[in-house]
Write a protein that holds these residues in place. Structure first.
Motif, PDB file in Angstrom:
ATOM      1  N   ASP A  28      11.879  53.629  58.820  1.00 38.66           N
ATOM      2  CA  ASP A  28      12.191  52.405  59.557  1.00 38.66           C
ATOM      3  C   ASP A  28      11.788  51.165  58.759  1.00 38.66           C
ATOM      4  OD1 ASP A  28      13.102  53.898  61.793  1.00 38.66           O
ATOM      5  OD2 ASP A  28      11.054  54.022  62.579  1.00 38.66           O
ATOM      6  N   VAL A  29      10.596  51.212  58.182  1.00 42.99           N
ATOM      7  CA  VAL A  29      10.117  50.077  57.390  1.00 42.99           C
ATOM      8  C   VAL A  29      10.990  49.898  56.150  1.00 42.99           C
ATOM      9  CG1 VAL A  29       8.166  49.144  56.074  1.00 42.99           C
ATOM     10  CG2 VAL A  29       7.751  50.310  58.248  1.00 42.99           C
ATOM     11  N   ALA A  30      11.314  51.002  55.480  1.00 45.48           N
ATOM     12  CA  ALA A  30      12.162  50.937  54.288  1.00 45.48           C
ATOM     13  C   ALA A  30      13.522  50.339  54.615  1.00 45.48           C
ATOM     14  CB  ALA A  30      12.317  52.324  53.671  1.00 45.48           C
ATOM     15  N   GLU A  31      14.079  50.723  55.746  1.00 43.73           N
ATOM     16  CA  GLU A  31      15.372  50.199  56.160  1.00 43.73           C
ATOM     17  C   GLU A  31      15.307  48.690  56.363  1.00 43.73           C
ATOM     18  OE1 GLU A  31      19.344  49.961  57.164  1.00 43.73           O
ATOM     19  OE2 GLU A  31      18.293  51.725  56.398  1.00 43.73           O
ATOM     20  N   GLN A  32      14.299  48.228  57.084  1.00 41.78           N
ATOM     21  CA  GLN A  32      14.152  46.790  57.340  1.00 41.78           C
ATOM     22  C   GLN A  32      13.935  46.010  56.049  1.00 41.78           C
ATOM     23  OE1 GLN A  32      14.402  44.949  60.357  1.00 41.78           O
ATOM     24  NE2 GLN A  32      15.419  46.870  60.837  1.00 41.78           N
ATOM     25  N   LEU A  33      13.078  46.536  55.159  1.00 45.84           N
ATOM     26  CA  LEU A  33      12.833  45.850  53.887  1.00 45.84           C
ATOM     27  C   LEU A  33      14.079  45.803  53.018  1.00 45.84           C
ATOM     28  CD1 LEU A  33       9.265  47.173  53.024  1.00 45.84           C
ATOM     29  CD2 LEU A  33       9.896  44.822  53.610  1.00 45.84           C
ATOM     30  N   SER A  34      14.856  46.869  53.013  1.00 44.82           N
ATOM     31  CA  SER A  34      16.065  46.893  52.183  1.00 44.82           C
ATOM     32  C   SER A  34      17.097  45.886  52.686  1.00 44.82           C
ATOM     33  CB  SER A  34      16.667  48.297  52.116  1.00 44.82           C
ATOM     34  OG  SER A  34      17.212  48.675  53.362  1.00 44.82           O
ATOM     35  N   LEU A  35      17.105  45.634  53.990  1.00 46.44           N
ATOM     36  CA  LEU A  35      18.022  44.645  54.549  1.00 46.44           C
ATOM     37  C   LEU A  35      17.644  43.215  54.150  1.00 46.44           C
ATOM     38  CD1 LEU A  35      18.472  46.079  58.157  1.00 46.44           C
ATOM     39  CD2 LEU A  35      20.139  46.151  56.274  1.00 46.44           C
ATOM     40  N   MET A  36      16.383  43.031  53.782  1.00 46.77           N
ATOM     41  CA  MET A  36      15.884  41.701  53.429  1.00 46.77           C
ATOM     42  C   MET A  36      15.874  41.444  51.928  1.00 46.77           C
ATOM     43  SD  MET A  36      12.573  41.819  55.948  1.00 46.77           S
ATOM     44  CE  MET A  36      11.981  40.200  55.537  1.00 46.77           C
ATOM     45  N   GLY A  42      16.392  53.731  49.693  1.00 44.18           N
ATOM     46  CA  GLY A  42      15.740  54.848  49.000  1.00 44.18           C
ATOM     47  C   GLY A  42      14.648  54.378  48.054  1.00 44.18           C
ATOM     48  N   ASP A  43      14.922  53.323  47.308  1.00 43.99           N
ATOM     49  CA  ASP A  43      13.912  52.792  46.390  1.00 43.99           C
ATOM     50  C   ASP A  43      12.717  52.241  47.168  1.00 43.99           C
ATOM     51  OD1 ASP A  43      15.450  53.449  44.189  1.00 43.99           O
ATOM     52  OD2 ASP A  43      16.260  51.423  43.933  1.00 43.99           O
ATOM     53  N   THR A  44      13.005  51.540  48.244  1.00 42.88           N
ATOM     54  CA  THR A  44      11.937  50.991  49.074  1.00 42.88           C
ATOM     55  C   THR A  44      11.104  52.119  49.666  1.00 42.88           C
ATOM     56  OG1 THR A  44      13.356  49.116  49.629  1.00 42.88           O
ATOM     57  CG2 THR A  44      11.435  49.457  51.014  1.00 42.88           C
ATOM     58  N   TYR A  45      11.760  53.174  50.140  1.00 44.28           N
ATOM     59  CA  TYR A  45      11.052  54.323  50.706  1.00 44.28           C
ATOM     60  C   TYR A  45      10.120  54.947  49.668  1.00 44.28           C
ATOM     61  CZ  TYR A  45      10.052  58.783  52.875  1.00 44.28           C
ATOM     62  OH  TYR A  45       9.395  59.866  53.403  1.00 44.28           O
ATOM     63  N   ALA A  46      10.626  55.103  48.441  1.00 42.12           N
ATOM     64  CA  ALA A  46       9.818  55.715  47.376  1.00 42.12           C
ATOM     65  C   ALA A  46       8.554  54.900  47.108  1.00 42.12           C
ATOM     66  CB  ALA A  46      10.641  55.854  46.105  1.00 42.12           C
ATOM     67  N   VAL A  47       8.683  53.586  47.104  1.00 42.17           N
ATOM     68  CA  VAL A  47       7.520  52.726  46.884  1.00 42.17           C
ATOM     69  C   VAL A  47       6.531  52.883  48.037  1.00 42.17           C
ATOM     70  CG1 VAL A  47       6.742  50.327  46.750  1.00 42.17           C
ATOM     71  CG2 VAL A  47       8.741  51.069  45.434  1.00 42.17           C
ATOM     72  N   LEU A  48       7.017  52.827  49.261  1.00 47.97           N
ATOM     73  CA  LEU A  48       6.135  52.950  50.424  1.00 47.97           C
ATOM     74  C   LEU A  48       5.449  54.317  50.473  1.00 47.97           C
ATOM     75  CD1 LEU A  48       8.353  51.254  53.149  1.00 47.97           C
ATOM     76  CD2 LEU A  48       6.225  50.355  52.181  1.00 47.97           C
ATOM     77  N   ALA A  49       6.185  55.361  50.121  1.00 48.55           N
ATOM     78  CA  ALA A  49       5.632  56.716  50.162  1.00 48.55           C
ATOM     79  C   ALA A  49       4.479  56.884  49.174  1.00 48.55           C
ATOM     80  CB  ALA A  49       6.728  57.738  49.876  1.00 48.55           C
ATOM     81  N   ASN A  50       4.489  56.120  48.102  1.00 51.88           N
ATOM     82  CA  ASN A  50       3.438  56.222  47.084  1.00 51.88           C
ATOM     83  C   ASN A  50       2.323  55.199  47.253  1.00 51.88           C
ATOM     84  OD1 ASN A  50       4.353  58.388  45.232  1.00 51.88           O
ATOM     85  ND2 ASN A  50       6.169  57.111  45.149  1.00 51.88           N
ATOM     86  N   LEU A  51       2.487  54.274  48.185  1.00 52.38           N
ATOM     87  CA  LEU A  51       1.525  53.196  48.339  1.00 52.38           C
ATOM     88  C   LEU A  51       0.118  53.696  48.676  1.00 52.38           C
ATOM     89  CD1 LEU A  51       0.998  50.157  48.370  1.00 52.38           C
ATOM     90  CD2 LEU A  51       1.710  50.148  50.776  1.00 52.38           C
ATOM     91  N   GLY A  52      -0.004  54.651  49.583  1.00 55.77           N
ATOM     92  CA  GLY A  52      -1.323  55.155  49.974  1.00 55.77           C
ATOM     93  C   GLY A  52      -2.109  55.708  48.804  1.00 55.77           C
ATOM     94  N   GLY A  53      -1.454  56.501  47.975  1.00 53.92           N
ATOM     95  CA  GLY A  53      -2.128  57.074  46.806  1.00 53.92           C
ATOM     96  C   GLY A  53      -2.555  56.016  45.809  1.00 53.92           C
TER      97      GLY A  53
END
Length: 135
Positions: A28-36, A42-53
């Protein structure tokens, strides 16, 4: 809109913030960020998925991490049980838990008062959760 419920504490009633429904997901967050932006979902999701680590690795160096428009993340540690008698006896074996703390980004005016907090919408509409049908 945000929701609250009525809670009695020490004989007095107070509002307490509550959440309803399922949490928004990384998708959901990746979708909203990609719209902005010009970045794909997909790229936004990949960044978010790795943020915690990435945050964990950076904070493990003993430094905090400040994300513009979001806030600052840092570690705290706690020790349960008995303390020790001298500073020389203090050691890592006393640490029983580590927590991540977060301070949302904010701005102060000339008088020193907080004038803006990035994660708090300026005009939140609060609704009593008891007045809403949860779906």
């Amino acid at each position: 809109m945000a929701f609250y419920k009525k809670q009695k504490l020490n004989g007095k009633w107070h509002p307490r913030a509550v959440t309803k429904g399922q949490a928004f997901s990384t998708d959901d967050v990746a979708e909203q960020l990609s719209l902005m932006s010009t970045v794909s979902r997909g790229d936004t999701y990949a960044v978010l998925a790795n943020l915690g680590g990435v945050l964990a690795k950076m904070m493990s160096t003993g430094r905090s991490v400040k994300l513009m428009g979001i806030g600052t993340f840092y570690y705290t540690c706690h020790s349960d049980g008995k303390g020790v008698d001298t500073p020389q006896e203090v050691g890592t074996e006393q640490i029983t838990s580590v927590k991540v703390r977060f301070i949302p980004e904010y701005a102060r005016g000339q008088n020193g008062q907080v004038t803006e907090r990035t994660l708090v919408a300026p005009n939140i509409e609060w609704i009593d959760i008891d007045d809403v049908t949860i779906q």
